[in-house]
Structure formats: C-alpha cells, structure tokens
Motif scaffolding. Structure first.
Motif, PDB file in Angstrom:
ATOM      1  N   PHE A   9       1.133  -1.009   0.144  1.00 27.20           N
ATOM      2  CA  PHE A   9       0.146   0.065   0.270  1.00 27.20           C
ATOM      3  C   PHE A   9       0.901   1.200   0.037  1.00 27.20           C
ATOM      4  CE2 PHE A   9      -2.532   3.015   2.215  1.00 27.20           C
ATOM      5  CZ  PHE A   9      -3.677   3.089   1.483  1.00 27.20           C
ATOM      6  N   ALA A  10       0.950   1.857  -1.026  1.00 33.59           N
ATOM      7  CA  ALA A  10       1.801   3.149  -1.637  1.00 33.59           C
ATOM      8  C   ALA A  10       1.179   4.061  -1.978  1.00 33.59           C
ATOM      9  CB  ALA A  10       3.555   2.022  -1.847  1.00 33.59           C
ATOM     10  N   PRO A  11       0.181   5.008  -1.272  1.00 35.03           N
ATOM     11  CA  PRO A  11      -0.967   5.694  -2.051  1.00 35.03           C
ATOM     12  C   PRO A  11       0.510   6.985  -3.365  1.00 35.03           C
ATOM     13  CG  PRO A  11      -0.741   6.068   0.203  1.00 35.03           C
ATOM     14  CD  PRO A  11      -0.022   5.313  -0.156  1.00 35.03           C
ATOM     15  N   GLU A  12      -0.663   7.534  -4.031  1.00 35.83           N
ATOM     16  CA  GLU A  12       0.351   8.507  -4.778  1.00 35.83           C
ATOM     17  C   GLU A  12       0.065   9.954  -4.030  1.00 35.83           C
ATOM     18  OE1 GLU A  12       0.197  10.574  -9.172  1.00 35.83           O
ATOM     19  OE2 GLU A  12       0.230   8.002  -9.165  1.00 35.83           O
ATOM     20  N   ASN A  13      -0.964   9.761  -3.279  1.00 37.94           N
ATOM     21  CA  ASN A  13      -1.802  11.183  -3.109  1.00 37.94           C
ATOM     22  C   ASN A  13      -2.359  10.627  -1.566  1.00 37.94           C
ATOM     23  OD1 ASN A  13      -3.612  13.611  -1.963  1.00 37.94           O
ATOM     24  ND2 ASN A  13      -5.052  13.343  -3.100  1.00 37.94           N
ATOM     25  N   PRO A  14      -1.090  10.529  -0.305  1.00 41.26           N
ATOM     26  CA  PRO A  14      -1.554  10.986   0.486  1.00 41.26           C
ATOM     27  C   PRO A  14      -2.882  10.762   1.355  1.00 41.26           C
ATOM     28  CG  PRO A  14       0.713  11.336   0.598  1.00 41.26           C
ATOM     29  CD  PRO A  14      -0.268  11.620  -1.024  1.00 41.26           C
ATOM     30  N   LYS A  15      -3.137  12.586   0.491  1.00 42.98           N
ATOM     31  CA  LYS A  15      -4.804  12.510   1.112  1.00 42.98           C
ATOM     32  C   LYS A  15      -6.087  11.660   0.555  1.00 42.98           C
ATOM     33  CE  LYS A  15      -2.784  17.711   1.955  1.00 42.98           C
ATOM     34  NZ  LYS A  15      -2.772  19.225   1.205  1.00 42.98           N
TER      35      LYS A  15
ATOM     36  N   ALA B 158      -7.703   5.586  -3.660  1.00 35.97           N
ATOM     37  CA  ALA B 158      -7.893   6.137  -4.259  1.00 35.97           C
ATOM     38  C   ALA B 158      -6.690   5.043  -5.680  1.00 35.97           C
ATOM     39  CB  ALA B 158      -8.316   7.439  -4.956  1.00 35.97           C
ATOM     40  N   ASP B 159      -5.718   4.832  -5.546  1.00 35.67           N
ATOM     41  CA  ASP B 159      -4.816   3.560  -6.471  1.00 35.67           C
ATOM     42  C   ASP B 159      -4.856   2.579  -6.091  1.00 35.67           C
ATOM     43  OD1 ASP B 159      -3.278   5.139  -4.837  1.00 35.67           O
ATOM     44  OD2 ASP B 159      -1.574   6.210  -6.126  1.00 35.67           O
ATOM     45  N   TYR B 160      -5.753   2.166  -5.189  1.00 33.87           N
ATOM     46  CA  TYR B 160      -5.333   0.725  -5.033  1.00 33.87           C
ATOM     47  C   TYR B 160      -5.928   0.350  -5.438  1.00 33.87           C
ATOM     48  CZ  TYR B 160      -3.504  -3.099  -1.765  1.00 33.87           C
ATOM     49  OH  TYR B 160      -3.048  -4.362  -2.123  1.00 33.87           O
ATOM     50  N   THR B 161      -5.639  -0.967  -6.649  1.00 40.66           N
ATOM     51  CA  THR B 161      -5.694  -2.091  -6.870  1.00 40.66           C
ATOM     52  C   THR B 161      -6.896  -3.028  -6.625  1.00 40.66           C
ATOM     53  OG1 THR B 161      -4.312  -2.134  -8.070  1.00 40.66           O
ATOM     54  CG2 THR B 161      -5.309  -0.591  -9.227  1.00 40.66           C
ATOM     55  N   THR B 162      -7.119  -4.006  -7.373  1.00 40.98           N
ATOM     56  CA  THR B 162      -8.018  -5.481  -6.620  1.00 40.98           C
ATOM     57  C   THR B 162      -6.441  -6.098  -7.251  1.00 40.98           C
ATOM     58  OG1 THR B 162     -10.243  -5.449  -7.386  1.00 40.98           O
ATOM     59  CG2 THR B 162      -9.238  -7.493  -7.368  1.00 40.98           C
ATOM     60  N   GLU B 163      -5.395  -5.520  -8.439  1.00 46.52           N
ATOM     61  CA  GLU B 163      -4.447  -6.853  -8.659  1.00 46.52           C
ATOM     62  C   GLU B 163      -3.659  -6.440  -7.598  1.00 46.52           C
ATOM     63  OE1 GLU B 163      -7.073  -6.489 -12.119  1.00 46.52           O
ATOM     64  OE2 GLU B 163      -6.478  -4.671 -11.073  1.00 46.52           O
TER      65      GLU B 163
END
Length: 571
Positions: free
Chosen positions: A142-148, A152-157
């Motif tokens: 889990f390494a979000p591009e937008n910490p806020k 949002a960008d964490y995918t099922t894959e």
C-alpha cells in the motif's frame, strides 16, 4: 508536522417523538458548541433514538471557508462504521444459505490467488469479520500516490499480489487484531460471490429497504451539494475514495440516514425479516478472548457485554455509533474533521461520563496580538497569559503548531519560525514541535538546525517516520537505540486501566511484546523507550506506567494530542 442551535425532531418507523427529558442534554449541546467555537471541531451532527424518542442536533459549518451550517442532511464520511454494513451483508448471505461463516475465504477468490495459511489452518469468513484472520492492518504494498486520498489508486490486482506473497506472523484465530485489509477483503469476497459491486449490495440490501437515499460509496449530485468538507485540523483536505477495499471504510452518509440504520439495528423486528435476522446475527458474540479482554460480534465491538460500538475516521472525518439493545437506545455522531468525537457519543449513552471542559484556543488571540503589536510582543503576551491565566485558554502544543503553519501558508515564514521556536520552548518534551521547527528551518535552507530538531523529534518519538525519512534525505546519521525490557517487567504492566467509565486501555503481552488495546479500537504493539515508558508507531502517542510506594503498578498515563490522561488499574 501538520497536524444558532438547530434541533430537529423527525419520525422514523412512525415512532412518537417526546420533547421532554432530552437525551441530548443542554450540557452536551454546550460542549459541542464549545468544540466548534474553540476550533476543536469544524462541524458536528448528532442523532439519538430510544424506544419512543428521536432527537437530532447539529452545530458548526460544512467548511471553515464559506461553509454553511451543518444539519441532519449534511453528508459525511463514516469511515470504519462501514464495517458493520459489511458484516450485515455477510449475515444476509449466511442466513440465506449462500455462504457460511466457516467457509474458507479462499473458496470465493480466483484460483490464481493463494490466500495465506498457517499450521494447516485456513482463514474463514468469520475470521475476516472478527479481525482474527492474522492478516496485517494494511497490505505492505500500500503506497498511495496521494496521501490525502490514500486508497484511491489501490487496485484489486495489488490486493491479489499482496495476498499471494503474504506470510502470517501468528496463528489464525489466536487473537483479535484490527485489520482494514481483512474487512476490505471480506467486502470484495461479497462482490465476487454476488457478481455485484459492494456499493450495489449496500444499496440493494440495506440503503433501499431503510430508505437511506444518501448512503453511498460514490457521491450522487444531491450528496455533493450537501457535503460537509473534511478537515485535517483546521485545513480542508481531500475526501477518501475507498473502492477496492470499500468494505473497510468507504461509505458516506448523513445523520438522518444513519439514525434509520441505528433504529433498524435496535428495532430490527420492525423491518424486513431478512434484514432483521441478519442484523440479529451480526450482533451475536462471535469471538471472545479472556486474556486479551476483547469481545467481538461480526464487525461490532462488544463492551462490558452491553454496548455494541464502532467508530470511524478518515483523513478529514470522525464518526461514532453505539447501541444498547437491552435499553433500546442508540446514538450516531458525525464530524467533518479528524478530532475524535467519541466522548460526545459516550456521554449521551452514559450520562455519568465526565466530559472534559473545552477551553478557547490561545491561537486567535496571539494572531491578533501579532497583527496589532508584532511577534515579539505576542510572545511576551503568550508567556504572561499562560503564567497568570493557565486555565482560561487552551495552551496545548497543537494550538501554536497550527498557527505556525497558517503563517507558513501565508508566506510569513519569519513569524512562523518564531512561533515554532516558542512551541518548542513551551513543550520541550513533545516530539511534534521539534518536527515543525525542523521543517521551518529546512524551508529557510538551514540544514544544520533542521537536522538538529528532526533528531530531537525522533528521539522523543521514535515512531516519527516523517523525521526519519527527512533525515535520510539529508544524509544525516540516525542512531537506532534499542531498549530491551525483560518479560518479567512486561508482565507487571498487564491489566485493564480505566481512563473513563466506558473507556479502558487493556495491556497484554505476547512473545516478548507489549500490546495495547483501547475500548472499541484495534490492538497495537507498543515499543519501549525506557523500562516503564512505551510509544505507539501508528499514532503519535505514548504511555507511562506508574508504580506505588510498594513498587506495584497502579496506573498508567496516556500522552496524546497534548493531553495527559491518567488511567487507574482496575484489573
């Protein structure tokens, strides 16, 4: 590091509303008002229901800048309260015979996904619903591009990739350890089993039957028009879009809708029989650990064998729900900033619970003094006022810290620097003021003083990952001091400590580690900085164990958010 009263009475299920003997008392309303007026919270909306009374109360704004008044139709994120919806969906499937609590979770996942096992035991749906799966709190990729907006960008894959590589560190079913991953996975499994999205399941089985038209994962246009914007402290922040792990905390709702949910859980015999039976199943104790002193229904935390509880928090919102089925009463509290509002809900459910007084912040007065007389006179005024009137204002570290960042944002960096210096001088044993001062020095190009202050911050709070990462970028040496505490000493800290009538901290030990669990919250490992002093890594907080004249541990003290909260040992 950054950190006019409206009372609305409504009818649900044709219950008669009685105006007398208000359960949201004048004292509670004044407490909420003080929270908003003194900038502890931005807006708060509350709903209460019992056998013949429904009350709503709201105060504050949907946004600090150009906001309107919050009300019973304002839309908030409810965070982890979503987990109780997930448990209800599971219970519906169990009662219909489509699924079983004892089903291996892997049964519903693609064959390409290898869910971890341990000692030949598989993770079941019940394990996921009671936080006993041994899965970590969050996936390690889990390494979000937008910490806020971290989910949002964490995918099922990515979820599948993590599950294929995950190795469990303790036995399945051994203990209850809070896992957003586990509950998010359960929501995804419900999607796979049904062929519908998590939101579609919520709408079909819960929201539509209860006429909860403002309860969704994705904002409708109508919800957007009534959104209470989230705030981190006093700064607006992004909403969290939680889709792939939506079952862990993706729902948005209103107090009006959530009161319908509360009443359905209390009076489930008045609703559709399938939903009634599902809620009843979700309320039954499904896991109990005497050593850990924890009890779980499906997603619901059980406190004192009496209350069903859950709270929620996202980046800009906090929420709390509590049910007392024996007395047929419940409460929902929603707020649009990240300051906990649990005390409000507890007070409504337990009138004897003592609310801490809310003092006006010293920050606005200091800001006015700066404007009228300059920063030097403002510092003199601050010190004089704190010495002469310590109980008249809130002098906690975050007051100056927030003020300093406001000046940073306005480009008044010299003033911000002096405020951060003052905060360090006034709170020399707190980590965050040093972190902020380090940031201010770094912004001015003074790496030497930046490094010095970041190191002090890290020494006071070894869990300050921000300071650690900044120091690495500056190629500064970071000494890792390891404090070892004997198992014999750890054992002396084990027990239950009462910080308030319905709020306890339970300390346990396992495999040489000390574990802390607060009422209705996850269990976390705490790490020693001294023999009797421990800190958390998940939040900036620490605990100190206190002995009596005989050397027996009789209490602990929790230090968090500038608060010093004692807890007497009761077990």
């Amino acid at each position: 590091m950054k950190k006019i009263l409206l009372i609305v009475l409504t009818l649900i299920f044709s219950v008669q509303v009685k105006a007398q003997n208000s359960k949201i008392s004048i004292a509670i309303k004044e407490h909420i008002k003080a929270r908003i007026d003194n900038q502890v919270n931005v807006g708060v909306a509350v709903g209460y229901v019992d056998v013949d009374t429904i009350e709503l109360f709201s105060y504050g704004k949907t946004a600090l800048e150009n906001g309107t008044k919050v009300n019973e139709q304002s839309v908030f994120e409810i965070g982890s309260i979503s987990k109780t919806f997930t448990a209800t969906l599971l219970a519906l499937k169990v009662n219909s015979g489509e699924m079983s609590l004892d089903d291996p979770a892997s049964k519903y996942l693609p064959k390409s996904v290898k869910l971890p096992t341990r000692n030949g035991k598989k993770i079941t749906l019940k394990h996921l619903a009671t936080h006993t799966s041994a899965l970590p709190r969050m996936p390690y990729n889990f390494a979000p591009e937008n910490p806020k907006n971290p989910y949002a960008d964490y995918t099922t894959e990515q979820l599948y990739a993590f599950l294929n590589s995950c190795q469990l560190t303790y036995n399945i079913g051994e203990k209850s350890e809070y896992s957003n991953l586990g509950m998010g996975l359960l929501g995804h499994i419900l999607e796979l089993q049904s062929g519908k999205t998590y939101e579609e399941l919520i709408i079909e089985h819960i929201a539509n039957p209860l006429q909860m038209n403002d309860t969704r994962l994705v904002f409708t246009d109508a919800m957007k028009s009534r959104l209470a914007k989230g705030h981190a402290g006093l700064s607006e922040t992004d909403n969290w879009d939680i889709i792939s792990l939506g079952g862990a905390g993706g729902i948005r709702s209103t107090v009006n809708d959530m009161l319908k949910y509360v009443q359905a859980n209390l009076n489930s015999d008045k609703i559709d029989s399938k939903l009634h039976n599902a809620m009843s199943l979700a309320h039954k104790t499904a896991y109990k650990n005497e050593t850990q002193r924890s009890e779980m229904a499906l997603a619901w935390h059980v406190e004192n064998g009496k209350f069903l509880l859950h709270n929620g928090a996202t980046g800009g919102y906090t929420a709390m729900i509590a049910l007392n089925k024996a007395e047929n009463k419940g409460v929902i509290v929603l707020s649009n900033n990240n300051e906990s509002i649990d005390p409000v809900g507890i007070k409504i459910m337990m009138p004897t619970y003592p609310l801490q007084p809310i003092l006006p912040s010293i920050a606005p007065i200091i800001a006015k003094t700066i404007k009228d007389q300059g920063i030097e006179e403002a510092i003199i005024f601050y010190k004089k006022t704190k010495a002469e009137k310590p109980n008249d204002y809130n002098f906690k570290e975050e007051e100056l810290n927030t003020l300093g960042y406001q000046y940073m944002a306005d480009g008044k960096k010299d003033i911000a620097l002096e405020i951060f210096k003052l905060n360090v001088a006034e709170h020399p044993n707190a980590s965050n003021p040093y972190d902020s001062l380090g940031e201010a020095y770094l912004d001015r190009g003074n790496q030497e003083l930046a490094i010095s202050n970041y190191k002090k911050s890290l020494a006071l709070n070894p869990a300050n990952e921000n300071a650690r990462q900044v120091l690495k970028k500056l190629n500064a040496e970071v000494k890792e001091e390891v404090v070892e505490v004997s198992q014999e000493m750890l054992d002396t800290y084990v027990g239950k400590y009462e910080l308030a009538p319905t709020f306890h901290i339970v300390i346990t030990t396992k495999d040489g580690k000390l574990l802390l669990q607060a009422t209705g919250q996850p269990q976390f490992e705490i790490f020693p900085s001294d023999n009797n002093k421990f800190y958390l890594k998940v939040v900036e907080a620490r605990v100190e164990f206190n002995a009596n004249s005989k050397g027996e541990i009789e209490s602990l003290t929790l230090f968090q958010n500038g608060q010093v909260i004692p807890g007497q040992r009761v077990e």
